[in-house]
Write an enzyme that holds these catalytic residues in place. Structure first.
Site, mmCIF file in Angstrom:
data_model
loop_
_atom_site.group_PDB
_atom_site.id
_atom_site.type_symbol
_atom_site.label_atom_id
_atom_site.label_comp_id
_atom_site.label_asym_id
_atom_site.label_seq_id
_atom_site.Cartn_x
_atom_site.Cartn_y
_atom_site.Cartn_z
ATOM 1 N N ASP A 96 -2.848 10.299 3.745
ATOM 2 C CA ASP A 96 -4.191 9.838 4.073
ATOM 3 C C ASP A 96 -4.878 10.853 4.978
ATOM 4 O O ASP A 96 -4.657 10.885 6.185
ATOM 5 C CB ASP A 96 -4.098 8.458 4.766
ATOM 6 C CG ASP A 96 -5.477 7.857 5.042
ATOM 7 O OD1 ASP A 96 -6.484 8.426 4.559
ATOM 8 O OD2 ASP A 96 -5.528 6.808 5.717
ATOM 9 N N ARG B 224 -7.410 -0.737 1.553
ATOM 10 C CA ARG B 224 -7.904 -2.004 0.994
ATOM 11 C C ARG B 224 -8.431 -1.817 -0.414
ATOM 12 O O ARG B 224 -8.442 -2.766 -1.206
ATOM 13 C CB ARG B 224 -8.959 -2.604 1.942
ATOM 14 C CG ARG B 224 -10.185 -1.765 2.122
ATOM 15 C CD ARG B 224 -10.939 -2.097 3.418
ATOM 16 N NE ARG B 224 -10.193 -1.646 4.603
ATOM 17 C CZ ARG B 224 -10.559 -1.889 5.849
ATOM 18 N NH1 ARG B 224 -11.650 -2.592 6.101
ATOM 19 N NH2 ARG B 224 -9.838 -1.448 6.865
ATOM 20 N N ASP C 297 1.789 6.481 5.451
ATOM 21 C CA ASP C 297 0.808 5.531 4.956
ATOM 22 C C ASP C 297 1.249 4.892 3.627
ATOM 23 O O ASP C 297 0.536 4.099 3.057
ATOM 24 C CB ASP C 297 -0.558 6.220 4.809
ATOM 25 C CG ASP C 297 -1.717 5.285 5.077
ATOM 26 O OD1 ASP C 297 -1.489 4.223 5.688
ATOM 27 O OD2 ASP C 297 -2.845 5.592 4.648
ATOM 28 N N GLU D 153 -9.356 3.277 3.003
ATOM 29 C CA GLU D 153 -9.011 3.406 1.583
ATOM 30 C C GLU D 153 -7.928 2.438 1.130
ATOM 31 O O GLU D 153 -7.859 2.091 -0.047
ATOM 32 C CB GLU D 153 -8.554 4.854 1.300
ATOM 33 C CG GLU D 153 -7.081 5.179 1.618
ATOM 34 C CD GLU D 153 -6.703 5.028 3.084
ATOM 35 O OE1 GLU D 153 -7.608 5.083 3.939
ATOM 36 O OE2 GLU D 153 -5.510 4.838 3.381
ATOM 37 N N LYS E 16 0.840 -1.212 0.000
ATOM 38 C CA LYS E 16 0.000 0.000 0.000
ATOM 39 C C LYS E 16 0.869 1.254 0.000
ATOM 40 O O LYS E 16 1.730 1.416 0.859
ATOM 41 C CB LYS E 16 -0.893 -0.024 1.252
ATOM 42 C CG LYS E 16 -1.605 1.305 1.563
ATOM 43 C CD LYS E 16 -2.454 1.217 2.851
ATOM 44 C CE LYS E 16 -3.038 2.573 3.253
ATOM 45 N NZ LYS E 16 -3.818 2.518 4.515
ATOM 46 N N LYS F 218 -9.919 12.450 9.120
ATOM 47 C CA LYS F 218 -9.207 12.095 10.350
ATOM 48 C C LYS F 218 -9.133 13.313 11.275
ATOM 49 O O LYS F 218 -9.151 14.446 10.805
ATOM 50 C CB LYS F 218 -7.771 11.674 10.009
ATOM 51 C CG LYS F 218 -7.649 10.326 9.348
ATOM 52 C CD LYS F 218 -6.187 9.946 9.180
ATOM 53 C CE LYS F 218 -6.071 8.585 8.542
ATOM 54 N NZ LYS F 218 -6.601 7.499 9.390
HETATM 55 N N1 BES Z 1 -3.775 4.519 7.272
HETATM 56 C C1 BES Z 1 -4.814 4.226 8.181
HETATM 57 C C2 BES Z 1 -4.369 3.255 9.271
HETATM 58 C C3 BES Z 1 -3.349 3.771 10.252
HETATM 59 C C4 BES Z 1 -3.766 4.370 11.425
HETATM 60 C C5 BES Z 1 -2.003 3.585 10.031
HETATM 61 C C6 BES Z 1 -2.821 4.792 12.339
HETATM 62 C C7 BES Z 1 -1.081 4.039 10.941
HETATM 63 C C8 BES Z 1 -1.489 4.628 12.103
HETATM 64 C C9 BES Z 1 -5.985 3.588 7.456
HETATM 65 O O1 BES Z 1 -6.190 4.012 6.163
HETATM 66 C C10 BES Z 1 -7.206 3.937 8.241
HETATM 67 O O2 BES Z 1 -7.538 5.066 8.304
HETATM 68 N N2 BES Z 1 -7.840 2.924 8.816
HETATM 69 C C11 BES Z 1 -9.020 3.092 9.577
HETATM 70 C C12 BES Z 1 -9.996 2.068 9.099
HETATM 71 C C13 BES Z 1 -11.376 2.243 9.649
HETATM 72 C C14 BES Z 1 -12.012 3.478 9.055
HETATM 73 C C15 BES Z 1 -12.192 1.026 9.319
HETATM 74 C C16 BES Z 1 -8.682 2.844 11.036
HETATM 75 O O3 BES Z 1 -7.928 1.924 11.342
HETATM 76 O O4 BES Z 1 -9.192 3.586 11.887
HETATM 77 MN MN MN Z 2 -4.537 4.700 5.140
HETATM 78 MN MN MN Z 3 -7.391 5.747 6.060
#
Ligand code: BES
Ligand code: MN
Ligand code: MN
Length: 509
Positions: A274, A355, A292, A353, A269, A281
Site C-alpha cells: 500500500d 474498503r 497490509d 483502498e 484484505k 503515504k
Molecule cells: N493500510 C492502511 C491502514 C494502516 C495504517 C494499517 C497503519 C497499518 C498501519 C490503510 O489502507 C490506510 O491507508 N488507511 C488510511 C485511511 C484514511 C485515508 C481514511 C488511514 O488510516 O490513514
Molecule cells: Mn491499506
Molecule cells: Mn491505504
C-alpha cells in the site's frame, strides 16, 4: 525454518527436563508436584522456601537438582497473578519453555503445568494453549537470510533438532491440536512476512492453490478479466497500477456432514503493498505496508486450519488481493467507481483502498453464498491504531449474539477484541455528492467510516439501510504485526485472527 515439535504421552521416555508452573506468591509447592520434588531430592521445595523468585508472568527459573533420580533440570514457569490468569499466561509460559529447551539443545521436555492452572482451564484447553504457544514461539522467518548471515545464499543447512513435549493424555491431545493450529498461524505469518516484490497478488494465488490442494479445500480464482465481467470496479481500480493484476481468491471448505447454520463467510484484505496511491503515504514506515495483506493471510491460515482439522462447518474464505501502486493508469481522487452490487463510490483518498476491494468481495460473496454469518478482517485504518494501540483489534458488530460468540472465542484464543460502535449516523456521514458514498469523509470517526462503508455491501438491502446479517468487521491494523519481541511473538507478523476464527468456527452451532 521450524524445528519439529511433537506431543508425546507421559512415561514413554525419560525427559531432559520437567517443567512445572506456579502462580506468583506461591509459598507452598502444590501437592501434585510432590513426586517431581521428591525425584529432585527436594530441590524445588527448597527453592520455594527461600522465597528468592516470584513466578511472575513469563518468568522461567531453572532448578538443578544435586542428586535425585529425576530429570537433570526442573523449569519453574511463572504464571503471574492468580486473579488475572488467562490462557495467555500459559502461551507465554510455553514459549519461554521452548526457548530454554532449544538453547539447551534438549530433545524431550515433560510439561506438568496442570497443578498450577488448577480448575481454571480444562486439560484440553490447557494443552491447546501450550501447543499453540509453543508453535508460535517456534517461528523464524529466515527464507531471505542470505550469505551475510551465513546461509551461503542457499537455504539454511542447520539440522532441525526436534523437541518432544511430554504430557498426560488429556493435555497431550490438546497440545496436538494446538500445534496444528499453530502451524496455520505460522503459515499466515510466513505469507505476511514475504516481501512485496515476491508476494504480489499472483504469488498469493499460487500459494493459495498449493495450500488448498494439500489440505483438500476447493480453490477458485476470479482473475482480473472475470472481475471485469462481474463489474468489480473496486478491486480493479485499486489494482489498476500494479504490475501484477488483482485477483479474488475463493477457498471453500464444504464437508459432507455439517453442523450449524451455514455457510460462514470469511473475507480478508490482501493489499500486497500500500503506497497510498496518488494520496501517497509518507516515506517513513511505508515499508511496513507489506503487512497490509495480513487480513487476507489470516483467512488463508484459518481456512488451512479448518480443513486440516476437518471441522464440520461449511466455510467460505475470500481474499481480494491487489497492489495499491502509482502509475499513469492508477485510480485518482475524484474518480467515481461502481462496485459489483451497483453501489458507486466517489474517491476522496486513494489511500482508503482496503474498503474498496473488500466491498466487491463482500457483495459478491454474500450474494453467491447467502452466508449465515460474515467476518471480515483488515488492516483498514491507522485510526484504530491511534485509538486502541497494539493491544487489541477493533470489532464492529451490531449483532449481540454473534458478537458474544466472537468474544467468547477471543477469551479462549487470547487475541483481544474491543467493541466499537456503528450507527446510522456513520452511514450518513459518508454520503457523497455525485456518487453514493465517499471512500473517506475526513478524520472524524475514521475507523468507523470504514465499517460504515462496508455495511453497504453485506446484503442487498444494505444499500439503503443497516444490514441485519450477523456480520463483524475486525480492524486489525494495530495487531497484525508487532514491533516488540515478546514471547511467544517474534518481531513481525503475528497471525492475529487465525486462532480466533478457528475457535469461533469450532464452537459454531
Ligand atoms: N493500510 C492502511 C491502514 C494502516 C495504517 C494499517 C497503519 C497499518 C498501519 C490503510 O489502507 C490506510 O491507508 N488507511 C488510511 C485511511 C484514511 C485515508 C481514511 C488511514 O488510516 O490513514
Ligand atoms: Mn491499506
Ligand atoms: Mn491505504
Amino acid at each position: 525454518m521450524y524445528r519439529s515439535l511433537r506431543a508425546v504421552e507421559t512415561g514413554r521416555s525419560k525427559p531432559d527436563a520437567v517443567a512445572i508452573a506456579l502462580f506468583e506468591k506461591t509459598s507452598k509447592l502444590p501437592g501434585a508436584y510432590a513426586s517431581i520434588d521428591r525425584a529432585a531430592g527436594g530441590a524445588v521445595s527448597a527453592m520455594l522456601g527461600r522465597g528468592e523468585f516470584s513466578a511472575g508472568r513469563g518468568s522461567l527459573t531453572t532448578v538443578y537438582p544435586a542428586g535425585g533420580k529425576g530429570a537433570s533440570r526442573v523449569f519453574i514457569l511463572g504464571l503471574g497473578d492468580r486473579d488475572k490468569f488467562t490462557s495467555e499466561a500459559v502461551r507465554v509460559a510455553a514459549a519461554r519453555l521452548l526457548r530454554a529447551a532449544f538453547s539447551a539443545k534438549m530433545r524431550r521436555v515433560e510439561a506438568q503445568l496442570e497443578a498450577g492452572v488448577e480448575r481454571r482451564l480444562s486439560l484440553e484447553d490447557l494443552g491447546r494453549a501450550i501447543g499453540d504457544g509453543a508453535a508460535i514461539a517456534n517461528f523464524e522467518f529466515d527464507a531471505f537470510k542470505g550469505s551475510a548471515r551465513g546461509n551461503g545464499g542457499t537455504k539454511s543447512a542447520a539440522p532441525a533438532i526436534g523437541l518432544d513435549l511430554i504430557a498426560q493424555t488429556a493435555v497431550r491431545r490438546g497440545i496436538e491440536h494446538g500445534l496444528r493450529v499453530g502451524e496455520s498461524v505460522n503459515l499466515t505469518r510466513t505469507l505476511a512476512a514475504t516481501p512485496p516484490n515476491i508476494a504480489h497478488p499472483g504469488y498469493l494465488v499460487d500459494q493459495a492453490r498449493r495450500m488448498a490442494k494439500k489440505v483438500g479445500l476447493r480453490c477458485s480464482i476470479i482473475d482480473a478479466a472475470k472481475a471485469k465481467s462481474l463489474g468489480m470496479g473496486g478491486l480493479l481500480a485499486v489494482g489498476a497500477a500494479g504490475s501484477h493484476p488483482p485477483a479474488l481468491i475463493v477457498l471453500e471448505h464444504k464437508p459432507a456432514r455439517t453442523r450449524g447454520k451455514g455457510p460462514i463467510l470469511l473475507v480478508g484484505k490482501a493489499v500486497t503493498f500500500d503506497t497510498g496511491g496518488y494520496s501517497i503515504k509518507p516515506a517513513d514506515g511505508m515499508d511496513k505496508m507489506k503487512y497490509d495483506k495480513c487480513g487476507g493471510m489470516a483467512v488463508i491460515g484459518a481456512m488451512h486450519a479448518i480443513a486440516s482439522l476437518k471441522l464440520p462447518v461449511h466455510v467460505v474464505g475470500l481474499i481480494p488481493a491487489a497492489e495499491n501502486m502509482i502509475a499513469a493508469n492508477a485510480y485518482r481522487p475524484g474518480d467515481i467507481i461502481t462496485f459489483c452490487n451497483g453501489v458507486t463510490s466517489e474517491i476522496t483518498n486513494t489511500d482508503a483502498e482496503g474498503r474498496l476491494i473488500l466491498a466487491d468481495a463482500l457483495a459478491w460473496g454474500t450474494r453467491t453464498y447467502k452466508p449465515a454469518a460474515v467476518v471480515d478482517l483488515a488492516t483498514l485504518t491507522g485510526g484504530v491504531v491511534v485509538a486502541l494501540g497494539p493491544y487489541c483489534a477493533g470489532c464492529f458488530c451490531r449483532d449481540t449474539k454473534f458478537r458474544g460468540h466472537l468474544f467468547d472465542a477471543s477469551d479462549h484464543s487470547g487475541e483481544r477484541l474491543w467493541h466499537l460502535p456503528l450507527w446510522d449516523e456513520h452511514r450518513a456521514q459518508i454520503k457523497a455528492t455525485h456518487g453514493d458514498i465517499l471512500n473517506s469523509a475526513g478524520r472524524d470517526a475514521h475507523p468507523i467510516q470504514g465499517a460504515a462503508f462496508l455495511s453497504y455491501f453485506i446484503e442487498p438491502d444494505g444499500k439503503t439501510r443497516m444490514p441485519e446479517t450477523p456480520w463483524a468487521h475486525l480492524d486489525i491494523a494495530g495487531v497484525a504485526d508487532t514491533k516488540k519481541d515478546s514471547p511467544p511473538y517474534a518481531v513481525g507478523p503475528t497471525g492475529f485472527g487465525v486462532r480466533l476464527l478457528v475457535r469461533a468456527i469450532e464452537t459454531w452451532k
